[in-house]
Scaffold this motif. Structure first.
Motif, PDB file in Angstrom:
ATOM      1  N   SER A 197     -19.204  34.895  37.019  1.00  0.00           N
ATOM      2  CA  SER A 197     -19.795  35.520  35.829  1.00  0.00           C
ATOM      3  C   SER A 197     -18.862  36.633  35.376  1.00  0.00           C
ATOM      4  N   THR A 198     -19.013  37.018  34.113  1.00  0.00           N
ATOM      5  CA  THR A 198     -18.276  38.177  33.618  1.00  0.00           C
ATOM      6  C   THR A 198     -18.808  39.403  34.350  1.00  0.00           C
ATOM      7  N   CYS A 199     -17.904  40.169  34.950  1.00  0.00           N
ATOM      8  CA  CYS A 199     -18.343  41.384  35.661  1.00  0.00           C
ATOM      9  C   CYS A 199     -17.840  42.649  34.979  1.00  0.00           C
ATOM     10  N   GLY A 200     -17.278  42.520  33.793  1.00  0.00           N
ATOM     11  CA  GLY A 200     -16.831  43.670  33.022  1.00  0.00           C
ATOM     12  C   GLY A 200     -15.596  43.310  32.228  1.00  0.00           C
ATOM     13  N   PRO A 201     -15.196  44.095  31.258  1.00  0.00           N
ATOM     14  CA  PRO A 201     -15.972  45.209  30.721  1.00  0.00           C
ATOM     15  C   PRO A 201     -17.099  44.686  29.834  1.00  0.00           C
ATOM     16  N   GLY A 202     -18.109  45.539  29.617  1.00  0.00           N
ATOM     17  CA  GLY A 202     -19.240  45.126  28.789  1.00  0.00           C
ATOM     18  C   GLY A 202     -20.427  46.040  29.007  1.00  0.00           C
ATOM     19  N   LEU A 203     -21.572  45.631  28.461  1.00  0.00           N
ATOM     20  CA  LEU A 203     -22.794  46.430  28.615  1.00  0.00           C
ATOM     21  C   LEU A 203     -23.337  46.218  30.026  1.00  0.00           C
ATOM     22  N   ILE A 204     -23.588  47.298  30.737  1.00  0.00           N
ATOM     23  CA  ILE A 204     -23.880  47.186  32.169  1.00  0.00           C
ATOM     24  C   ILE A 204     -25.151  46.368  32.444  1.00  0.00           C
ATOM     25  N   PHE A 239     -18.663  33.303  45.039  1.00  0.00           N
ATOM     26  CA  PHE A 239     -18.904  33.905  43.719  1.00  0.00           C
ATOM     27  C   PHE A 239     -17.628  34.620  43.289  1.00  0.00           C
ATOM     28  N   TYR A 240     -17.183  34.365  42.064  1.00  0.00           N
ATOM     29  CA  TYR A 240     -15.988  35.015  41.521  1.00  0.00           C
ATOM     30  C   TYR A 240     -16.367  35.984  40.406  1.00  0.00           C
ATOM     31  N   PRO A 241     -16.024  37.279  40.567  1.00  0.00           N
ATOM     32  CA  PRO A 241     -16.225  38.226  39.458  1.00  0.00           C
ATOM     33  C   PRO A 241     -15.077  38.080  38.474  1.00  0.00           C
ATOM     34  N   ILE A 242     -15.377  37.777  37.221  1.00  0.00           N
ATOM     35  CA  ILE A 242     -14.307  37.528  36.243  1.00  0.00           C
ATOM     36  C   ILE A 242     -14.245  38.640  35.211  1.00  0.00           C
ATOM     37  N   ASN A 243     -13.020  39.054  34.920  1.00  0.00           N
ATOM     38  CA  ASN A 243     -12.780  40.068  33.896  1.00  0.00           C
ATOM     39  C   ASN A 243     -12.857  39.394  32.521  1.00  0.00           C
ATOM     40  N   HIS A 244     -13.708  39.939  31.666  1.00  0.00           N
ATOM     41  CA  HIS A 244     -13.958  39.369  30.339  1.00  0.00           C
ATOM     42  C   HIS A 244     -12.675  39.278  29.501  1.00  0.00           C
ATOM     43  N   LEU A 245     -11.821  40.281  29.629  1.00  0.00           N
ATOM     44  CA  LEU A 245     -10.590  40.297  28.826  1.00  0.00           C
ATOM     45  C   LEU A 245      -9.612  39.234  29.323  1.00  0.00           C
ATOM     46  N   GLU A 246      -9.643  38.966  30.624  1.00  0.00           N
ATOM     47  CA  GLU A 246      -8.810  37.878  31.151  1.00  0.00           C
ATOM     48  C   GLU A 246      -9.321  36.547  30.592  1.00  0.00           C
ATOM     49  N   PHE A 251     -18.804  42.361  44.721  1.00  0.00           N
ATOM     50  CA  PHE A 251     -18.211  43.045  43.568  1.00  0.00           C
ATOM     51  C   PHE A 251     -19.295  43.656  42.681  1.00  0.00           C
ATOM     52  N   LYS A 252     -19.116  44.928  42.330  1.00  0.00           N
ATOM     53  CA  LYS A 252     -20.093  45.599  41.459  1.00  0.00           C
ATOM     54  C   LYS A 252     -19.605  45.538  40.016  1.00  0.00           C
ATOM     55  N   PRO A 253     -20.456  45.078  39.079  1.00  0.00           N
ATOM     56  CA  PRO A 253     -20.041  45.010  37.676  1.00  0.00           C
ATOM     57  C   PRO A 253     -19.565  46.358  37.162  1.00  0.00           C
ATOM     58  N   ARG A 254     -18.561  46.314  36.256  1.00  0.00           N
ATOM     59  CA  ARG A 254     -17.966  47.548  35.729  1.00  0.00           C
ATOM     60  C   ARG A 254     -17.999  47.538  34.207  1.00  0.00           C
ATOM     61  N   PRO A 255     -18.657  48.547  33.601  1.00  0.00           N
ATOM     62  CA  PRO A 255     -18.671  48.634  32.135  1.00  0.00           C
ATOM     63  C   PRO A 255     -17.257  48.760  31.568  1.00  0.00           C
ATOM     64  N   ARG A 256     -16.401  49.464  32.294  1.00  0.00           N
ATOM     65  CA  ARG A 256     -14.984  49.576  31.883  1.00  0.00           C
ATOM     66  C   ARG A 256     -14.136  48.925  32.966  1.00  0.00           C
ATOM     67  N   TRP A 257     -13.260  48.016  32.546  1.00  0.00           N
ATOM     68  CA  TRP A 257     -12.441  47.313  33.526  1.00  0.00           C
ATOM     69  C   TRP A 257     -11.237  46.727  32.785  1.00  0.00           C
ATOM     70  N   GLY A 258     -10.159  47.500  32.746  1.00  0.00           N
ATOM     71  CA  GLY A 258      -8.978  47.096  31.981  1.00  0.00           C
ATOM     72  C   GLY A 258      -8.261  45.927  32.638  1.00  0.00           C
ATOM     73  N   LEU A 259      -7.554  45.157  31.816  1.00  0.00           N
ATOM     74  CA  LEU A 259      -6.802  44.010  32.344  1.00  0.00           C
ATOM     75  C   LEU A 259      -5.741  44.454  33.347  1.00  0.00           C
ATOM     76  N   GLU A 260      -5.109  45.595  33.060  1.00  0.00           N
ATOM     77  CA  GLU A 260      -4.047  46.062  33.949  1.00  0.00           C
ATOM     78  C   GLU A 260      -4.570  46.416  35.339  1.00  0.00           C
ATOM     79  N   GLU A 261      -5.849  46.775  35.396  1.00  0.00           N
ATOM     80  CA  GLU A 261      -6.436  47.092  36.713  1.00  0.00           C
ATOM     81  C   GLU A 261      -6.474  45.870  37.616  1.00  0.00           C
ATOM     82  N   LEU A 262      -6.403  44.683  37.025  1.00  0.00           N
ATOM     83  CA  LEU A 262      -6.440  43.456  37.825  1.00  0.00           C
ATOM     84  C   LEU A 262      -5.166  43.284  38.630  1.00  0.00           C
TER      85      LEU A 262
END
Ligand SMILES: Nc1ncnc2c1ncn2[C@@H]1O[C@H](COP(=O)(O)OP(=O)(O)OP(=O)(O)O)[C@@H](O)[C@H]1O
Ligand SMILES: [Mg+2]
Length: 346
Positions: free
Chosen positions: A76-83, A104-111, A326-337
């Motif tokens: 599922s999308t785990c961030g960034p987004g509305l918590i 379970f895979y936490p996926i970055n929305h921007l990725e 993995f805890k969902p993150r409202p802010r989660w930049g692509l570079e953090e990956l």
């Protein structure tokens, strides 16, 4: 087989992606309850995700003609987004994973947005990415999965948000991007001169708040707010945005050509990439620089679970393991990956 959920904003979406990367089923429900508020109401979005997911999860399996036991991984999308939405989607996907004894895979929305263009077309790395969404306006050099170099970003509003706010000022419904695009066709793009903030700066950053204010002042000052005025505002505003996007992207292309391994593709992705005028303008830019333009099909530009499932499949195939904690993150930049991937690699 990947089962994917997307709940980061006001689309509730589910998809199943085959091991070959084919979309076996895909459901996107655009929540309509937000229209009357002129923007997304987070609490309403979270509650709607719960109700909609209950209906569409069984439909997704049915559409693919599949039992849940055939799924190899859930994501599922785990961030960034509305918590609230992120918590709903990730809790449901984690529960499905645990109940079926699968990762379970936490996926970055921007990725998801960044790689969405590869679902239907073979686009080789590295490529230059212009990401234009409701929450982001960024330029990345995408070296490969898990290696993203941020070249520029907006210092205030995103381009999608600016479209939505200008539409709201003109009394149009949410989301405003498609409304402005429709009205712009009938307007004169040269009629009003709007400012192009940061256009002369020597970096790849964007700013849209000054443009938004200029549009607001123009509307306040105009005595005769007839249809033709509205059309001209839409056309001139859209044209200004396009000129800003083209200029900054062109600067980034020139910089990348001199400093990074060669790119063959410019990828323009995210909800705003659905705009046909933007599409046309970037075709010319790419021709000028001998690049291929790659944009996702319209249905994969906005938020959708297929792009989340696709990103998950790429990670699965590269040997990354899941992370149920993995805890969902409202802010989660692509570079953090970039570092996290190394940490999570088997
Ligand atoms: N034809 C169009 N022209 C301009 N903008 C558009 C068009 N279609 C959609 N948009 C804009 O796209 C945005 C939604 O895109 P998307 O769903 O990718 O954003 P988001 O998911 O809210 O943000 P993020 O992905 O950064 O979290 C809205 O702001 C909407 O107005
Ligand atoms: Mg999005």
């Amino acid at each position: 087989m990947i089962f994917a959920l997307e709940t980061s904003c006001d689309e509730t979406s589910t998809s199943i992606i085959s091991p070959e990367g084919k979309i076996l089923s895909h459901i996107i429900v655009k929540q309509s309850d937000h229209e009357k508020f002129g923007g997304v109401v987070p609490e309403i979005a979270s509650r709607s995700h719960i109700q909609i997911l209950q209906k569409i999860i069984p439909q997704t399996l049915f559409e693919a003609g599949m039992e849940i036991s055939s799924i190899n991984a859930f994501c599922s999308t785990c961030g960034p987004g509305l918590i609230g939405g992120l918590l709903v989607g990730s809790t449901v996907a984690k529960t499905m994973a645990i109940a079926n004894n699968k990762p379970f895979y936490p996926i970055n929305h921007l990725e998801g947005h960044a790689l969405s263009v590869q679902i239907n077309k073979k686009i080789d790395f590295p490529f230059l990415l212009l990401l234009i969404t409701g929450g982001h306006t960024q330029i990345y050099y995408v070296h490969k999965i898990g290696s993203y170099k941020l070249l520029g970003t907006t210092i205030d509003d995103s381009v999608g948000e600016t479209f939505d706010k200008v539409a709201k000022m003109l009394g149009m419904k949410y989301p405003g991007g498609p409304e402005i695009e429709k009205r712009a066709i009938q307007g004169n793009e040269k009629k009003i001169q709007f400012p192009k903030p940061l256009i002369k700066n020597n970096d790849f950053n964007f700013s849209f708040s000054g443009l938004k204010t200029a549009v607001r002042l123009k509307i306040i000052k105009e005595k005769n707010k007839n249809n033709s005025f509205t059309n001209d505002v839409c056309a001139s505003f859209q044209n200004t945005v396009i000129e800003i996007l083209l200029r900054k992207t062109e600067m980034a292309i020139e910089y990348v050509n001199e400093n990074f391994p060669k790119i063959n593709n410019l990828v323009v992705a995210g909800g705003v990439a659905a705009n046909m005028q933007i599409n046309k303008s970037f075709i010319s830019l790419c021709k000028k620089h001998s690049l291929k333009l790659a944009m996702p099909p319209k249905e994969l530009c906005g938020d959708n679970a297929a792009m989340i499932g696709w990103a998950c499949l790429q990670r699965f195939n590269l040997g990354y393991k899941g992370d149920i904690n993995f805890k969902p993150r409202p802010r989660w930049g692509l570079e953090e990956l970039n570092d996290e991937i190394l940490v999570n690699k088997i």
